[in-house]
Scaffold this motif. Structure first.
Motif, PDB file in Angstrom:
ATOM      1  N   LEU A  65      19.803 -14.521  -7.824  1.00  0.00           N
ATOM      2  CA  LEU A  65      18.456 -14.956  -7.422  1.00  0.00           C
ATOM      3  C   LEU A  65      17.869 -14.027  -6.358  1.00  0.00           C
ATOM      4  O   LEU A  65      16.692 -13.660  -6.420  1.00  0.00           O
ATOM      5  N   VAL A  66      18.691 -13.653  -5.392  1.00  0.00           N
ATOM      6  CA  VAL A  66      18.207 -12.756  -4.341  1.00  0.00           C
ATOM      7  C   VAL A  66      17.823 -11.406  -4.933  1.00  0.00           C
ATOM      8  O   VAL A  66      16.773 -10.839  -4.609  1.00  0.00           O
ATOM      9  N   ARG A  67      18.675 -10.870  -5.818  1.00  0.00           N
ATOM     10  CA  ARG A  67      18.354  -9.572  -6.436  1.00  0.00           C
ATOM     11  C   ARG A  67      17.066  -9.662  -7.258  1.00  0.00           C
ATOM     12  O   ARG A  67      16.233  -8.762  -7.234  1.00  0.00           O
ATOM     13  N   ARG A  68      16.905 -10.767  -7.996  1.00  0.00           N
ATOM     14  CA  ARG A  68      15.692 -10.957  -8.796  1.00  0.00           C
ATOM     15  C   ARG A  68      14.465 -11.042  -7.882  1.00  0.00           C
ATOM     16  O   ARG A  68      13.419 -10.440  -8.158  1.00  0.00           O
ATOM     17  N   THR A  69      14.589 -11.776  -6.792  1.00  0.00           N
ATOM     18  CA  THR A  69      13.484 -11.903  -5.847  1.00  0.00           C
ATOM     19  C   THR A  69      13.133 -10.549  -5.248  1.00  0.00           C
ATOM     20  O   THR A  69      11.949 -10.187  -5.148  1.00  0.00           O
ATOM     21  N   LEU A  70      14.155  -9.778  -4.849  1.00  0.00           N
ATOM     22  CA  LEU A  70      13.900  -8.447  -4.301  1.00  0.00           C
ATOM     23  C   LEU A  70      13.257  -7.525  -5.337  1.00  0.00           C
ATOM     24  O   LEU A  70      12.379  -6.723  -5.015  1.00  0.00           O
ATOM     25  N   LEU A  71      13.702  -7.635  -6.595  1.00  0.00           N
ATOM     26  CA  LEU A  71      13.120  -6.819  -7.662  1.00  0.00           C
ATOM     27  C   LEU A  71      11.643  -7.150  -7.841  1.00  0.00           C
ATOM     28  O   LEU A  71      10.803  -6.251  -7.947  1.00  0.00           O
ATOM     29  N   HIS A  72      11.327  -8.478  -7.861  1.00  0.00           N
ATOM     30  CA  HIS A  72       9.917  -8.879  -8.004  1.00  0.00           C
ATOM     31  C   HIS A  72       9.087  -8.366  -6.828  1.00  0.00           C
ATOM     32  O   HIS A  72       7.971  -7.866  -7.016  1.00  0.00           O
ATOM     33  N   ALA A  73       9.631  -8.471  -5.615  1.00  0.00           N
ATOM     34  CA  ALA A  73       8.906  -7.992  -4.438  1.00  0.00           C
ATOM     35  C   ALA A  73       8.687  -6.479  -4.525  1.00  0.00           C
ATOM     36  O   ALA A  73       7.597  -5.982  -4.221  1.00  0.00           O
ATOM     37  N   ALA A  74       9.719  -5.743  -4.954  1.00  0.00           N
ATOM     38  CA  ALA A  74       9.599  -4.287  -5.069  1.00  0.00           C
ATOM     39  C   ALA A  74       8.564  -3.921  -6.136  1.00  0.00           C
ATOM     40  O   ALA A  74       7.758  -2.994  -5.942  1.00  0.00           O
ATOM     41  N   LEU A  75       8.554  -4.632  -7.260  1.00  0.00           N
ATOM     42  CA  LEU A  75       7.567  -4.353  -8.316  1.00  0.00           C
ATOM     43  C   LEU A  75       6.147  -4.631  -7.825  1.00  0.00           C
ATOM     44  O   LEU A  75       5.222  -3.860  -8.099  1.00  0.00           O
ATOM     45  N   ARG A  76       5.977  -5.738  -7.105  1.00  0.00           N
ATOM     46  CA  ARG A  76       4.646  -6.063  -6.578  1.00  0.00           C
ATOM     47  C   ARG A  76       4.193  -5.000  -5.587  1.00  0.00           C
ATOM     48  O   ARG A  76       3.034  -4.573  -5.597  1.00  0.00           O
ATOM     49  N   ALA A  77       5.089  -4.560  -4.726  1.00  0.00           N
ATOM     50  CA  ALA A  77       4.749  -3.504  -3.763  1.00  0.00           C
ATOM     51  C   ALA A  77       4.389  -2.216  -4.491  1.00  0.00           C
ATOM     52  O   ALA A  77       3.426  -1.524  -4.119  1.00  0.00           O
ATOM     53  N   TRP A  78       5.141  -1.887  -5.551  1.00  0.00           N
ATOM     54  CA  TRP A  78       4.860  -0.679  -6.326  1.00  0.00           C
ATOM     55  C   TRP A  78       3.483  -0.760  -6.980  1.00  0.00           C
ATOM     56  O   TRP A  78       2.730   0.217  -7.001  1.00  0.00           O
ATOM     57  N   ILE A  79       3.125  -1.933  -7.504  1.00  0.00           N
ATOM     58  CA  ILE A  79       1.813  -2.133  -8.139  1.00  0.00           C
ATOM     59  C   ILE A  79       0.705  -1.948  -7.101  1.00  0.00           C
ATOM     60  O   ILE A  79      -0.293  -1.261  -7.352  1.00  0.00           O
ATOM     61  N   ILE A  80       0.883  -2.533  -5.920  1.00  0.00           N
ATOM     62  CA  ILE A  80      -0.131  -2.414  -4.866  1.00  0.00           C
ATOM     63  C   ILE A  80      -0.262  -0.953  -4.428  1.00  0.00           C
ATOM     64  O   ILE A  80      -1.371  -0.441  -4.242  1.00  0.00           O
ATOM     65  N   GLN A  81       0.853  -0.271  -4.275  1.00  0.00           N
ATOM     66  CA  GLN A  81       0.812   1.138  -3.875  1.00  0.00           C
ATOM     67  C   GLN A  81       0.114   1.992  -4.929  1.00  0.00           C
ATOM     68  O   GLN A  81      -0.683   2.877  -4.601  1.00  0.00           O
ATOM     69  N   SER A  82       0.393   1.723  -6.202  1.00  0.00           N
ATOM     70  CA  SER A  82      -0.260   2.481  -7.283  1.00  0.00           C
ATOM     71  C   SER A  82      -1.769   2.255  -7.255  1.00  0.00           C
ATOM     72  O   SER A  82      -2.565   3.193  -7.385  1.00  0.00           O
ATOM     73  N   TRP A  83      -2.164   0.983  -7.087  1.00  0.00           N
ATOM     74  CA  TRP A  83      -3.589   0.663  -7.018  1.00  0.00           C
ATOM     75  C   TRP A  83      -4.233   1.365  -5.832  1.00  0.00           C
ATOM     76  O   TRP A  83      -5.325   1.929  -5.952  1.00  0.00           O
ATOM     77  N   TRP A  84      -3.570   1.362  -4.684  1.00  0.00           N
ATOM     78  CA  TRP A  84      -4.138   1.977  -3.492  1.00  0.00           C
ATOM     79  C   TRP A  84      -4.280   3.493  -3.662  1.00  0.00           C
ATOM     80  O   TRP A  84      -5.283   4.081  -3.269  1.00  0.00           O
ATOM     81  N   ARG A  85      -3.275   4.131  -4.266  1.00  0.00           N
ATOM     82  CA  ARG A  85      -3.370   5.575  -4.515  1.00  0.00           C
ATOM     83  C   ARG A  85      -4.549   5.898  -5.425  1.00  0.00           C
ATOM     84  O   ARG A  85      -5.289   6.854  -5.191  1.00  0.00           O
ATOM     85  N   LEU A  86      -4.717   5.092  -6.475  1.00  0.00           N
ATOM     86  CA  LEU A  86      -5.831   5.295  -7.396  1.00  0.00           C
ATOM     87  C   LEU A  86      -7.162   5.112  -6.669  1.00  0.00           C
ATOM     88  O   LEU A  86      -8.107   5.895  -6.871  1.00  0.00           O
ATOM     89  N   THR A  87      -7.245   4.096  -5.812  1.00  0.00           N
ATOM     90  CA  THR A  87      -8.470   3.853  -5.046  1.00  0.00           C
ATOM     91  C   THR A  87      -8.755   5.031  -4.122  1.00  0.00           C
ATOM     92  O   THR A  87      -9.905   5.479  -4.011  1.00  0.00           O
TER      93      THR A  87
END
Length: 187
Positions: A65-87
């Motif tokens: 569960l912890v690994r899954r939670t960390l994976l989801h958090a990392a994916l969300r951070a990656w999505i936000i970073q990608s969006w910010w770079r594009l912006t």
């Protein structure tokens, strides 16, 4: 999450349900409170193989569960970073476009100004040359007129006629004209 054992003591079924992190944290806190209360009220329990197996399974599941939670958090951070770079790229492109347009506008204005100044300088030079040509033409015409011929003469006017005597000097030649022009008299 639930574990069920059969009557003979073997592990029969493991029921796993996926919970939200906050619910899991609340459940964990409740379990810890219950454990503290049990420790205070009862003597320490003896550990069996079943308890150790259940503990290992629970530890494995909590880690998952912890690994899954960390994976989801990392994916969300990656999505936000990608969006910010594009912006940022879009903002930089807009800024670059504005600077380029401003530069092109300034260049156009400079070219127009230079064109007008060059036109004015050429026109001023042309007017000076035109004026000089007119002055030269005037002097040349005067010179030609005076060197080609010289006109000298006299006349006498009477009541009935006009007597003319002209002398034209053309370089080395002289031409003399003498004439009497009678006036018509009306009675």
């Amino acid at each position: 999450m639930g574990i069920r054992f059969c009557k003979d003591g073997n592990l029969c079924e493991i029921v796993i349900e996926e919970y939200d992190e906050t619910i899991l944290m609340q459940m964990k806190e409740e379990e810890e409170r219950k454990k503290k209360l049990e420790k205070l009220s009862s003597p320490p329990p003896t550990r069996t193989n079943k308890d150790e197996a259940a503990t290992r399974i629970q530890a494995w599941w909590r880690g998952t569960l912890v690994r899954r939670t960390l994976l989801h958090a990392a994916l969300r951070a990656w999505i936000i970073q990608s969006w910010w770079r594009l912006t940022l790229v879009r903002l930089l492109e807009k800024r670059r476009r504005r600077v380029l347009d401003y530069y092109a506008q300034q260049e156009w204005a400079v070219v127009q100004l230079q064109s007008w100044v060059r036109m004015w300088l050429v026109r001023r030079c042309y007017c000076r040359l035109l004026n000089a040509a007119r002055i030269i033409q005037t002097y040349w015409r005067w010179h030609n007129c005076h060197t080609r011929g010289f006109l000298q003469g006299s006349y006498e006017l009477t009541a009935t006629q006009l007597e003319l005597e002209l002398e034209i000097f053309l370089g080395s030649q002289i031409c003399r004209i003498t004439d009497c022009i009678p006036f018509p008299i009306k009675n």
